[in-house]
Motif scaffolding. Sequence first.
Motif, short mmCIF file in Angstrom:
data_model
loop_
_atom_site.label_atom_id
_atom_site.label_comp_id
_atom_site.label_asym_id
_atom_site.label_seq_id
_atom_site.Cartn_x
_atom_site.Cartn_y
_atom_site.Cartn_z
N SER A 252 11.59 21.96 -63.23
CA SER A 252 11.28 20.55 -63.51
C SER A 252 11.15 19.72 -62.23
O SER A 252 10.34 18.79 -62.17
N ARG A 253 11.91 20.04 -61.21
CA ARG A 253 11.80 19.28 -59.96
C ARG A 253 10.42 19.45 -59.33
O ARG A 253 9.82 18.49 -58.83
N GLU A 254 9.92 20.68 -59.36
CA GLU A 254 8.59 20.94 -58.79
C GLU A 254 7.51 20.23 -59.60
O GLU A 254 6.57 19.65 -59.04
N VAL A 255 7.64 20.27 -60.93
CA VAL A 255 6.67 19.59 -61.80
C VAL A 255 6.73 18.09 -61.55
O VAL A 255 5.69 17.42 -61.46
N SER A 256 7.93 17.55 -61.43
CA SER A 256 8.08 16.11 -61.18
C SER A 256 7.42 15.71 -59.87
O SER A 256 6.75 14.67 -59.78
N ALA A 257 7.60 16.53 -58.84
CA ALA A 257 7.00 16.21 -57.53
C ALA A 257 5.48 16.23 -57.62
O ALA A 257 4.81 15.35 -57.04
N TYR A 258 4.93 17.21 -58.31
CA TYR A 258 3.47 17.28 -58.46
C TYR A 258 2.95 16.08 -59.25
O TYR A 258 1.94 15.46 -58.88
N ALA A 259 3.65 15.74 -60.34
CA ALA A 259 3.21 14.60 -61.17
C ALA A 259 3.26 13.31 -60.38
O ALA A 259 2.35 12.46 -60.48
N LYS A 260 4.30 13.12 -59.57
CA LYS A 260 4.38 11.91 -58.75
C LYS A 260 3.24 11.86 -57.74
O LYS A 260 2.63 10.80 -57.52
N ALA A 261 2.93 13.01 -57.14
CA ALA A 261 1.84 13.04 -56.17
C ALA A 261 0.52 12.66 -56.82
O ALA A 261 -0.31 11.96 -56.22
N LEU A 262 0.29 13.10 -58.07
CA LEU A 262 -0.92 12.70 -58.78
C LEU A 262 -0.97 11.19 -58.99
O LEU A 262 -2.01 10.55 -58.82
N ALA A 263 0.17 10.61 -59.39
CA ALA A 263 0.22 9.17 -59.64
C ALA A 263 -0.03 8.39 -58.35
O ALA A 263 -0.76 7.39 -58.34
N VAL A 264 0.55 8.87 -57.25
CA VAL A 264 0.33 8.22 -55.96
C VAL A 264 -1.15 8.31 -55.57
O VAL A 264 -1.75 7.33 -55.11
N GLU A 265 -1.74 9.47 -55.78
CA GLU A 265 -3.16 9.65 -55.45
C GLU A 265 -4.04 8.77 -56.33
O GLU A 265 -5.04 8.20 -55.85
N GLY A 266 -3.69 8.64 -57.60
CA GLY A 266 -4.46 7.77 -58.49
C GLY A 266 -4.42 6.33 -58.05
O GLY A 266 -5.45 5.63 -58.07
N GLU A 267 -3.25 5.86 -57.63
CA GLU A 267 -3.14 4.48 -57.15
C GLU A 267 -3.96 4.28 -55.88
O GLU A 267 -4.61 3.24 -55.70
N ALA A 268 -3.94 5.28 -55.00
CA ALA A 268 -4.71 5.16 -53.76
C ALA A 268 -6.21 5.13 -54.04
O ALA A 268 -6.96 4.40 -53.38
#
Length: 291
Positions: free
Chosen positions: A183-199
């Motif tokens: 779950s930690r790895e999935v959470s990190a990937y999901a956060k990175a997607l959200a950050v990329e979407g905002e950028a």
Amino acid sequence: MTPITEVAGRRLALSNLDKVIHPATGTTKGEMLHYYALTADALLPHLRDRPVSFLRYPDGPGGQLFFTKNPPPGTPSWVRTTPVPRSEDPGARQIVVDDLPSLMWAANLVVEFHTPQWRAGEPAVADRLVLDLDPGPPATAADCCAAALWLRERLAADGLEAWVKTSGSKGLHLMVPITPTGSREVSAYAKALAVEGEAALPRLMLHRMARALRPGKVFVDHSQNAAAKTTAAPYTLRARAEPTVSTPLTWEEVADRRNLSCSLADLAPRLERYGDLFAPLADPGRARPLP
């Protein structure tokens, strides 16, 4: 007198069937139970083998709402439970809704069904990724659709396929079947997607939860991938004045901004037309590894 009915060989006491639960439409508890019986074949694969949390609203959405993970008093012995890791309670267990009798027993409590992204026996090992798209007024569900379409393409670039449903409230949920991953790895990937979407689309998407930042934007909530978090299950009713349902959509509907709020009465014809649009999520063969 509380009526007793038999469901697949189990005797159930179904109470207060004439009680109005969703006041805007006059929907009764009996109609809610009928809905769950009709949609059980679609709903159960998304509950099966996952510890379930309940948001209970026995007096309707205007009454007391309370979130519970522990099996409630009076839980029948034939309802399956599973151990779950909790630091504050090493012996904790939760309900697992595997079959129609268990579903109808739980629905009689008047609940929303919420599940984690992992299965019983494999805590904190996710087989799904979820992104909860929540619009901050004046942003709307239509803005969530624009965000969902961008995220779908971005996931596809990583070899991942997304399915989409209404939250049953204001927004959308994107769900992605993945090979079992911590779950930690999935959470990190999901956060990175959200950050990329905002950028990429700063006027549309936001990855931070701060309320002050959210007006007019779609908050891409990645936090529900944490092992301790849960997400409203596909086909669950929601505790709203109207009996809205967390409803799987086609991507054509998302592109056209159609059918972004579905209610109890809409689901039978949708299932007849489309079947379970989320069936691939329950198929291990559709899972793909995170990049």
